[in-house]
Design a protein around this motif. Structure first.
Motif, PDB file in Angstrom:
ATOM      1  N   THR A 119      -6.367  -7.194   4.847  1.00 22.95           N
ATOM      2  CA  THR A 119      -6.032  -6.538   3.581  1.00 22.95           C
ATOM      3  C   THR A 119      -7.274  -6.063   2.827  1.00 22.95           C
ATOM      4  O   THR A 119      -7.227  -5.036   2.153  1.00 22.95           O
ATOM      5  CB  THR A 119      -5.199  -7.456   2.669  1.00 22.95           C
ATOM      6  OG1 THR A 119      -5.900  -8.683   2.477  1.00 22.95           O
ATOM      7  CG2 THR A 119      -3.830  -7.728   3.267  1.00 22.95           C
ATOM      8  N   VAL A 129      -2.092  -4.566  -2.844  1.00 17.13           N
ATOM      9  CA  VAL A 129      -1.057  -5.446  -2.300  1.00 17.13           C
ATOM     10  C   VAL A 129       0.152  -5.403  -3.226  1.00 17.13           C
ATOM     11  O   VAL A 129       0.012  -5.491  -4.451  1.00 17.13           O
ATOM     12  CB  VAL A 129      -1.580  -6.895  -2.155  1.00 17.13           C
ATOM     13  CG1 VAL A 129      -0.451  -7.841  -1.763  1.00 17.13           C
ATOM     14  CG2 VAL A 129      -2.717  -6.955  -1.141  1.00 17.13           C
ATOM     15  N   GLU A 133       3.449 -12.122   1.216  1.00 25.76           N
ATOM     16  CA  GLU A 133       3.255 -12.047   2.664  1.00 25.76           C
ATOM     17  C   GLU A 133       4.606 -12.205   3.366  1.00 25.76           C
ATOM     18  O   GLU A 133       5.472 -12.953   2.916  1.00 25.76           O
ATOM     19  CB  GLU A 133       2.301 -13.176   3.073  1.00 25.76           C
ATOM     20  CG  GLU A 133       1.757 -13.061   4.459  1.00 25.76           C
ATOM     21  CD  GLU A 133       0.689 -14.118   4.728  1.00 25.76           C
ATOM     22  OE1 GLU A 133       0.993 -15.075   5.474  1.00 25.76           O
ATOM     23  OE2 GLU A 133      -0.430 -13.973   4.203  1.00 25.76           O
ATOM     24  N   MET A 144       1.176  -2.848   1.289  1.00 28.94           N
ATOM     25  CA  MET A 144       0.117  -2.282   0.463  1.00 28.94           C
ATOM     26  C   MET A 144       0.416  -0.809   0.256  1.00 28.94           C
ATOM     27  O   MET A 144       0.995  -0.163   1.125  1.00 28.94           O
ATOM     28  CB  MET A 144      -1.257  -2.443   1.143  1.00 28.94           C
ATOM     29  CG  MET A 144      -1.644  -3.878   1.396  1.00 28.94           C
ATOM     30  SD  MET A 144      -3.315  -4.061   2.084  1.00 28.94           S
ATOM     31  CE  MET A 144      -4.310  -3.855   0.584  1.00 28.94           C
TER      32      MET A 144
END
Length: 148
Positions: A119, A129, A133, A144
């Motif tokens: 990332t 972001v 997750e 993202m």
């Protein structure tokens, strides 16, 4: 990265370069990351733009992007082991964003599902972001995005 770096961009799978794209993605995703081959290649391939980096004429890295109702989705970034650490991933990302800027109206959303470990790479290029997750093909990812 050599002085003779070039990037080939084509849409769909009717290109002489398609086998090189498949080879790199198979090497990275199927062989290294153990993603099932049936999950790696999908029905989006014919509508996607594919980018292939050639380093001294040798296929070095790939990615793709395509339009969705939510904007342009980037994905399938893969760099062959022999070329890692040479800026190939960055070249792919920059070329993708430049190509999208040429064909998309200003204010278009560009997004991707980044493998969680990378990332920072995308954040350095302006991606943020969005959300928590999640697992995709058994690998942790995060959503993202950015606006161009």
């Amino acid at each position: 990265m050599s002085d003779t770096l070039s990037i080939v961009i084509f849409k769909g799978i009717e290109s002489d370069w398609w086998p090189a794209v498949m080879q790199i993605r198979k090497e990275v995703f199927v062989d290294e990351q153990e993603i099932d081959l049936s999950l790696e290649f999908d029905d989006l391939e014919p509508k996607a733009y594919h980018l292939l980096v050639l380093d001294d004429g040798r296929p070095a890295g790939v990615c793709r992007f395509y339009t969705t109702e939510e904007g342009y989705k980037l994905g399938r970034f893969a760099v062959s082991q022999d070329f890692r650490g040479e800026g190939i991933g960055n070249a792919l990302l920059q070329a993708s964003l430049s190509e999208i800027e040429e064909i998309a109206p200003e204010g278009t959303r560009v997004y991707l599902h980044a493998q969680a470990y990378i990332t920072k790479f995308y954040a350095e290029e302006g991606f943020e972001v969005k959300g928590d997750e999640f697992m995709e093909d058994g690998i942790p990812h995060v959503l993202m995005d950015m606006t161009i």
